[in-house]
Design a protein around this motif. Structure first.
Motif, PDB file in Angstrom:
ATOM      1  N   PRO A  16       0.808  -1.231   0.000  1.00 13.84           N
ATOM      2  CA  PRO A  16       0.000   0.000   0.000  1.00 13.84           C
ATOM      3  C   PRO A  16       0.842   1.283   0.000  1.00 13.84           C
ATOM      4  CG  PRO A  16      -0.742  -1.496   1.729  1.00 13.84           C
ATOM      5  CD  PRO A  16       0.525  -2.050   1.172  1.00 13.84           C
ATOM      6  N   TRP A  17       2.078   1.206   0.409  1.00 19.51           N
ATOM      7  CA  TRP A  17       2.942   2.377   0.510  1.00 19.51           C
ATOM      8  C   TRP A  17       3.721   2.663  -0.761  1.00 19.51           C
ATOM      9  CZ3 TRP A  17       3.046   5.705   4.522  1.00 19.51           C
ATOM     10  CH2 TRP A  17       2.386   5.311   5.684  1.00 19.51           C
ATOM     11  N   ARG A  18       3.704   1.768  -1.717  1.00 25.10           N
ATOM     12  CA  ARG A  18       4.528   1.928  -2.919  1.00 25.10           C
ATOM     13  C   ARG A  18       4.276   3.246  -3.648  1.00 25.10           C
ATOM     14  NH1 ARG A  18       7.370  -2.715  -4.176  1.00 25.10           N
ATOM     15  NH2 ARG A  18       6.429  -4.595  -3.358  1.00 25.10           N
ATOM     16  N   ALA A  19       3.022   3.585  -3.870  1.00 28.12           N
ATOM     17  CA  ALA A  19       2.703   4.811  -4.613  1.00 28.12           C
ATOM     18  C   ALA A  19       3.154   6.049  -3.842  1.00 28.12           C
ATOM     19  CB  ALA A  19       1.202   4.873  -4.882  1.00 28.12           C
ATOM     20  N   ARG A  20       2.940   6.050  -2.539  1.00 30.06           N
ATOM     21  CA  ARG A  20       3.342   7.202  -1.734  1.00 30.06           C
ATOM     22  C   ARG A  20       4.855   7.350  -1.703  1.00 30.06           C
ATOM     23  NH1 ARG A  20      -0.748   5.424   2.897  1.00 30.06           N
ATOM     24  NH2 ARG A  20      -2.664   6.097   1.893  1.00 30.06           N
ATOM     25  N   LEU A  21       5.550   6.241  -1.556  1.00 31.06           N
ATOM     26  CA  LEU A  21       7.009   6.295  -1.532  1.00 31.06           C
ATOM     27  C   LEU A  21       7.571   6.710  -2.891  1.00 31.06           C
ATOM     28  CD1 LEU A  21       7.795   3.163   0.652  1.00 31.06           C
ATOM     29  CD2 LEU A  21       7.980   5.560   1.309  1.00 31.06           C
ATOM     30  N   ALA A  22       6.938   6.274  -3.959  1.00 33.28           N
ATOM     31  CA  ALA A  22       7.375   6.685  -5.294  1.00 33.28           C
ATOM     32  C   ALA A  22       7.191   8.191  -5.472  1.00 33.28           C
ATOM     33  CB  ALA A  22       6.601   5.922  -6.367  1.00 33.28           C
ATOM     34  N   LEU A  23       6.088   8.735  -4.971  1.00 33.55           N
ATOM     35  CA  LEU A  23       5.856  10.172  -5.038  1.00 33.55           C
ATOM     36  C   LEU A  23       6.908  10.925  -4.218  1.00 33.55           C
ATOM     37  CD1 LEU A  23       4.034  12.493  -5.994  1.00 33.55           C
ATOM     38  CD2 LEU A  23       2.704  12.168  -3.896  1.00 33.55           C
ATOM     39  N   ALA A  24       7.226  10.421  -3.046  1.00 32.70           N
ATOM     40  CA  ALA A  24       8.257  11.048  -2.219  1.00 32.70           C
ATOM     41  C   ALA A  24       9.613  11.001  -2.922  1.00 32.70           C
ATOM     42  CB  ALA A  24       8.342  10.353  -0.863  1.00 32.70           C
ATOM     43  N   ASP A  25       9.928   9.897  -3.577  1.00 35.83           N
ATOM     44  CA  ASP A  25      11.186   9.793  -4.318  1.00 35.83           C
ATOM     45  C   ASP A  25      11.254  10.825  -5.443  1.00 35.83           C
ATOM     46  OD1 ASP A  25      12.269   7.788  -2.785  1.00 35.83           O
ATOM     47  OD2 ASP A  25      11.591   6.171  -4.103  1.00 35.83           O
ATOM     48  N   ARG A  26      10.139  11.006  -6.146  1.00 41.96           N
ATOM     49  CA  ARG A  26      10.122  12.005  -7.214  1.00 41.96           C
ATOM     50  C   ARG A  26      10.303  13.411  -6.645  1.00 41.96           C
ATOM     51  NH1 ARG A  26       5.495   9.065 -10.056  1.00 41.96           N
ATOM     52  NH2 ARG A  26       4.289  10.259  -8.561  1.00 41.96           N
ATOM     53  N   GLY A  27       9.691  13.679  -5.498  1.00 43.92           N
ATOM     54  CA  GLY A  27       9.853  14.982  -4.859  1.00 43.92           C
ATOM     55  C   GLY A  27      11.297  15.237  -4.451  1.00 43.92           C
ATOM     56  N   ILE A  28      11.933  14.224  -3.894  1.00 40.40           N
ATOM     57  CA  ILE A  28      13.335  14.350  -3.494  1.00 40.40           C
ATOM     58  C   ILE A  28      14.208  14.571  -4.720  1.00 40.40           C
ATOM     59  CG2 ILE A  28      15.289  13.076  -2.528  1.00 40.40           C
ATOM     60  CD1 ILE A  28      13.260  11.836  -0.554  1.00 40.40           C
ATOM     61  N   ALA A  29      13.929  13.849  -5.793  1.00 38.46           N
ATOM     62  CA  ALA A  29      14.702  14.025  -7.024  1.00 38.46           C
ATOM     63  C   ALA A  29      14.527  15.446  -7.580  1.00 38.46           C
ATOM     64  CB  ALA A  29      14.275  12.995  -8.068  1.00 38.46           C
ATOM     65  N   ALA A  30      13.316  15.979  -7.489  1.00 36.54           N
ATOM     66  CA  ALA A  30      13.080  17.344  -7.971  1.00 36.54           C
ATOM     67  C   ALA A  30      13.845  18.366  -7.130  1.00 36.54           C
ATOM     68  CB  ALA A  30      11.582  17.656  -7.943  1.00 36.54           C
ATOM     69  N   VAL A  31      13.846  18.172  -5.822  1.00 38.23           N
ATOM     70  CA  VAL A  31      14.580  19.093  -4.943  1.00 38.23           C
ATOM     71  C   VAL A  31      16.072  19.022  -5.236  1.00 38.23           C
ATOM     72  CG1 VAL A  31      15.242  19.498  -2.538  1.00 38.23           C
ATOM     73  CG2 VAL A  31      12.846  19.137  -3.128  1.00 38.23           C
ATOM     74  N   ARG A  32      16.597  17.834  -5.445  1.00 36.65           N
ATOM     75  CA  ARG A  32      18.023  17.683  -5.766  1.00 36.65           C
ATOM     76  C   ARG A  32      18.356  18.354  -7.094  1.00 36.65           C
ATOM     77  NH1 ARG A  32      18.780  11.458  -3.839  1.00 36.65           N
ATOM     78  NH2 ARG A  32      18.947  11.925  -1.626  1.00 36.65           N
ATOM     79  N   TYR A  33      17.455  18.241  -8.062  1.00 34.98           N
ATOM     80  CA  TYR A  33      17.688  18.872  -9.355  1.00 34.98           C
ATOM     81  C   TYR A  33      17.734  20.386  -9.213  1.00 34.98           C
ATOM     82  CZ  TYR A  33      17.188  20.199 -14.218  1.00 34.98           C
ATOM     83  OH  TYR A  33      17.390  20.769 -15.447  1.00 34.98           O
ATOM     84  N   VAL A  34      16.781  20.927  -8.472  1.00 32.60           N
ATOM     85  CA  VAL A  34      16.738  22.378  -8.290  1.00 32.60           C
ATOM     86  C   VAL A  34      17.970  22.847  -7.523  1.00 32.60           C
ATOM     87  CG1 VAL A  34      15.473  24.243  -7.131  1.00 32.60           C
ATOM     88  CG2 VAL A  34      14.250  22.559  -8.486  1.00 32.60           C
ATOM     89  N   ARG A  35      18.397  22.066  -6.544  1.00 30.23           N
ATOM     90  CA  ARG A  35      19.598  22.424  -5.787  1.00 30.23           C
ATOM     91  C   ARG A  35      20.836  22.439  -6.677  1.00 30.23           C
ATOM     92  NH1 ARG A  35      20.444  19.430  -0.151  1.00 30.23           N
ATOM     93  NH2 ARG A  35      20.128  21.283   1.087  1.00 30.23           N
ATOM     94  N   SER A  36      20.891  21.547  -7.618  1.00 29.13           N
ATOM     95  CA  SER A  36      22.068  21.492  -8.485  1.00 29.13           C
ATOM     96  C   SER A  36      22.013  22.541  -9.601  1.00 29.13           C
ATOM     97  CB  SER A  36      22.227  20.094  -9.091  1.00 29.13           C
ATOM     98  OG  SER A  36      21.148  19.805  -9.941  1.00 29.13           O
ATOM     99  N   HIS A  37      20.871  23.180  -9.799  1.00 27.24           N
ATOM    100  CA  HIS A  37      20.710  24.227 -10.807  1.00 27.24           C
ATOM    101  C   HIS A  37      20.099  25.469 -10.161  1.00 27.24           C
ATOM    102  CE1 HIS A  37      20.727  20.462 -13.118  1.00 27.24           C
ATOM    103  NE2 HIS A  37      21.408  21.170 -13.993  1.00 27.24           N
TER     104      HIS A  37
END
Length: 92
Positions: free
Chosen positions: A32-53
């Motif tokens: 049941p947590w897979r979708a939520r964790l995938a969304l959190a992973d995408r959010g973390i990836a977006a924050v890392r991208y913005v931090r690097s640019h």
């Protein structure tokens, strides 16, 4: 010596079976947590991208300021507050 090896082999096979059962139970419980964790992973990836640019953040701020000068101050204040809260939470 042979008896000791036999006991070790039995213990090893028992532990392997237990680990397999635990992996199956964990996979079932996490489904049941897979979708939520995938969304959190995408959010973390977006924050890392913005931090690097960081130029993207500056460009976005300038664009917002150019399009809506009145509301830009309010949004910049909220963004600053969110950034400060994030820094404080990260430092703990």
């Amino acid at each position: 010596m042979n008896r000791k090896r036999t006991r070790l082999a039995e213990r090893r096979s028992l532990l392997i079976a237990q680990a397999a059962a635990q992996r199956t139970a964990l996979a079932t419980n996490m489904a049941p947590w897979r979708a939520r964790l995938a969304l959190a992973d995408r959010g973390i990836a977006a924050v890392r991208y913005v931090r690097s640019h960081p130029a993207l953040m500056v460009g976005a701020a300038l664009l917002v300021a150019a399009l809506r000068p009145r509301r830009a101050g309010t949004w910049l204040q909220r963004g600053l507050l969110a950034w400060q809260i994030g820094r404080r939470l990260r430092s703990r």
